[in-house]
Design a protein around this motif. Structure first.
Motif, short mmCIF file in Angstrom:
data_model
loop_
_atom_site.label_atom_id
_atom_site.label_comp_id
_atom_site.label_asym_id
_atom_site.label_seq_id
_atom_site.Cartn_x
_atom_site.Cartn_y
_atom_site.Cartn_z
N VAL A 13 0.83 -1.20 0.00
CA VAL A 13 0.00 0.00 0.00
C VAL A 13 0.87 1.26 0.00
CG1 VAL A 13 -1.64 1.34 1.38
CG2 VAL A 13 -1.99 -1.11 1.06
N SER A 14 1.89 1.27 0.85
CA SER A 14 2.78 2.42 0.90
C SER A 14 3.56 2.58 -0.40
CB SER A 14 3.76 2.29 2.08
OG SER A 14 3.08 2.46 3.30
N PHE A 15 3.92 1.44 -1.02
CA PHE A 15 4.61 1.49 -2.31
C PHE A 15 3.76 2.24 -3.34
CE2 PHE A 15 4.67 -0.55 -6.53
CZ PHE A 15 5.97 -0.24 -6.94
N LEU A 16 2.49 1.85 -3.46
CA LEU A 16 1.62 2.49 -4.45
C LEU A 16 1.36 3.96 -4.13
CD1 LEU A 16 -0.91 -0.42 -4.98
CD2 LEU A 16 0.67 0.48 -6.69
N MET A 17 1.17 4.26 -2.84
CA MET A 17 0.91 5.65 -2.48
C MET A 17 2.13 6.51 -2.75
SD MET A 17 -1.09 8.00 -1.58
CE MET A 17 -2.55 7.07 -1.15
N ASP A 18 3.32 5.95 -2.54
CA ASP A 18 4.51 6.74 -2.81
C ASP A 18 4.78 6.89 -4.30
OD1 ASP A 18 7.15 7.42 -0.68
OD2 ASP A 18 5.12 7.06 0.01
N ALA A 174 -5.66 2.66 -1.98
CA ALA A 174 -6.84 2.68 -1.12
C ALA A 174 -7.69 1.43 -1.33
CB ALA A 174 -7.67 3.94 -1.41
N LEU A 175 -7.78 0.94 -2.56
CA LEU A 175 -8.60 -0.25 -2.83
C LEU A 175 -7.99 -1.51 -2.22
CD1 LEU A 175 -9.60 0.42 -6.56
CD2 LEU A 175 -11.07 0.55 -4.54
N ILE A 176 -6.67 -1.62 -2.22
CA ILE A 176 -6.01 -2.80 -1.65
C ILE A 176 -6.31 -2.92 -0.16
CG2 ILE A 176 -3.72 -3.72 -1.04
CD1 ILE A 176 -2.76 -2.87 -3.77
N LEU A 177 -6.46 -1.79 0.51
CA LEU A 177 -6.72 -1.81 1.94
C LEU A 177 -8.05 -2.48 2.28
CD1 LEU A 177 -5.42 1.65 3.13
CD2 LEU A 177 -4.63 -0.59 3.90
N LEU A 178 -8.93 -2.64 1.30
CA LEU A 178 -10.18 -3.34 1.55
C LEU A 178 -9.93 -4.80 1.91
CD1 LEU A 178 -12.34 -1.88 -1.37
CD2 LEU A 178 -12.40 -1.23 1.04
N PHE A 179 -8.75 -5.33 1.53
CA PHE A 179 -8.41 -6.71 1.84
C PHE A 179 -7.72 -6.85 3.19
CE2 PHE A 179 -8.57 -6.41 -2.78
CZ PHE A 179 -9.37 -7.50 -3.11
#
Length: 385
Positions: A13-18, A174-179
């Motif tokens: 998640v942090s990878f994608l946000m960064d 944000a979508l990955i965090l749904l998992f």
């Protein structure tokens, strides 16, 4: 000892946000300058942005401890920056950029302490350095890919086009965090947040980190310095990509090293490297030297960012972990506003050399304060070296 899947998911998640954030970040100081912003105004924008993030870290941490949940704050904290990206892409003045940075950093503030607490709660004491090192490494790998994508897309899309496209990886994060699944704790009332309950080691580290934070100008000034030394906008973006790549590759090895030799030693190394980097940026007379010191700055980031977070986690009371982590980041972040503003004023009044020399001096003072503290073990059972 293997790290749990949760650490890898949060790292992704942090990878994608960064990727999203760093597609835009190296272009921001140059974009602000094109909108008419002075170095002082750039310092104000960055100072307000980082102070905002840190102000909300104690809010997110405290509420997370109170309700016994981490996931809702991660969903909100990662979702807000994606939704507000159009403000940046449509900006027509420095104040529009300031508004975007305020909203974006609000999201960062809400997510940071719950996320760091979740990592600390998911691993044993002996694996803290590796867990935070892995997270910082994946986070920074995204920060490597982001500027590189910006470098490739800038000639095709222009600055605003890059800003628009950067919303996509933010939405994916944000979508990955749904998992993400967590085992919520029962809500509980918490007493007022008081430093007196946090222990001497925590309070001492607050003092040392406060002095050090006054040396922490925004990375935007490092990029402006490279531009002053002769690099083009594209070259500045590429240099920032190399910085993030070096940081990403070194973060996990330094986390592993911290677990072996002690977190305090690696934190002290980070203070010293920062002072050396700022001294180098003050004295550099060529673009090549500027890039070399930017890569040394990656060594500092790898040594300090993960180990300082892991060290902090050993100093806080377990029942208020997210609150104490959030309070730390909030207090440090509030100091970032005067730090960045002071750096910008020094640069504008006395030049870049004086500003970087002041930063190096404050970092050395923080190192001295850290080394004279002979206490080695925090007052909590999970305390580290």
């Amino acid at each position: 000892m293997k790290l749990p899947p949760l650490v890898y998911l949060l790292g992704l998640v942090s990878f994608l946000m960064d990727v999203a954030s760093e597609m835009a970040y190296p272009l921001l100081p140059l974009f602000l300058a094109s909108l008419g912003a002075t170095p002082t105004a750039i310092g104000l924008v960055e100072g307000v942005a980082e102070a905002t993030a840190s102000l909300f870290k104690v809010v997110g941490g405290r509420l997370s401890d109170r309700i016994g949940r981490r996931r809702p704050f991660l969903l909100l904290g990662y979702g807000l920056p994606a939704l507000f990206r159009p403000i940046l892409a449509l900006a027509q003045s420095p104040w529009h950029v300031l508004l975007y940075r305020f909203l974006d950093r609000t999201g960062k503030g809400l997510r940071t302490a719950p996320r760091d607490a979740l990592i600390a709660e998911s691993v044993s004491q002996e694996a803290l350095g590796r867990a935070y090192g892995l997270h910082r490494g994946l986070d920074t790998l995204g920060a490597t890919l982001g500027p590189f994508l910006a470098f490739l897309l800038l000639p095709l899309l222009g600055v605003r086009g890059v800003f628009w496209l950067s919303a996509l990886p933010a939405l994916m994060a944000a979508l990955i965090l749904l998992f993400l699944r967590e085992s919520p704790k029962p809500p509980r009332p918490l007493p007022p947040l008081r430093l007196s309950r946090m222990g001497r080691g925590y309070r001492r580290f607050l003092l040392v980190s406060g002095v050090f934070t006054l040396a922490l100008s925004s990375n935007a000034f490092l990029l402006l310095r490279l531009k002053d030394l002769g690099l083009s906008e594209g070259q500045v973006t590429l240099a920032y990509t190399l910085y993030n790549l070096a940081y990403a590759l070194l973060a996990y090895p330094f986390g592993s090293l911290a677990d072996r030799v002690g977190l305090r030693r690696v934190v002290a190394l980070g203070f010293g490297l920062y002072a050396l980097v700022y001294l180098g940026f003050a004295l550099a007379a060529s673009a090549g030297l500027g890039v070399a010191f930017l890569l040394l700055y990656a060594l500092y980031s790898a040594a300090f960012e993960g180990s300082s977070r892991a060290y902090l986690a050993t100093l806080v009371p377990p029942e208020e972990k997210a609150s104490a982590i959030g309070l730390y980041h909030t207090l440090m972040g509030l100091l970032l506003l005067p730090a960045s503003l002071l750096f910008g004023l020094l640069w504008q009044a006395l030049g870049a050399r004086a500003a970087f020399l002041a930063g190096a001096g404050l970092a050395l003072l923080a190192l001295g304060l850290f080394l004279v503290d002979e206490r080695r073990r925090p007052p909590y059972p999970e305390g580290g070296p």
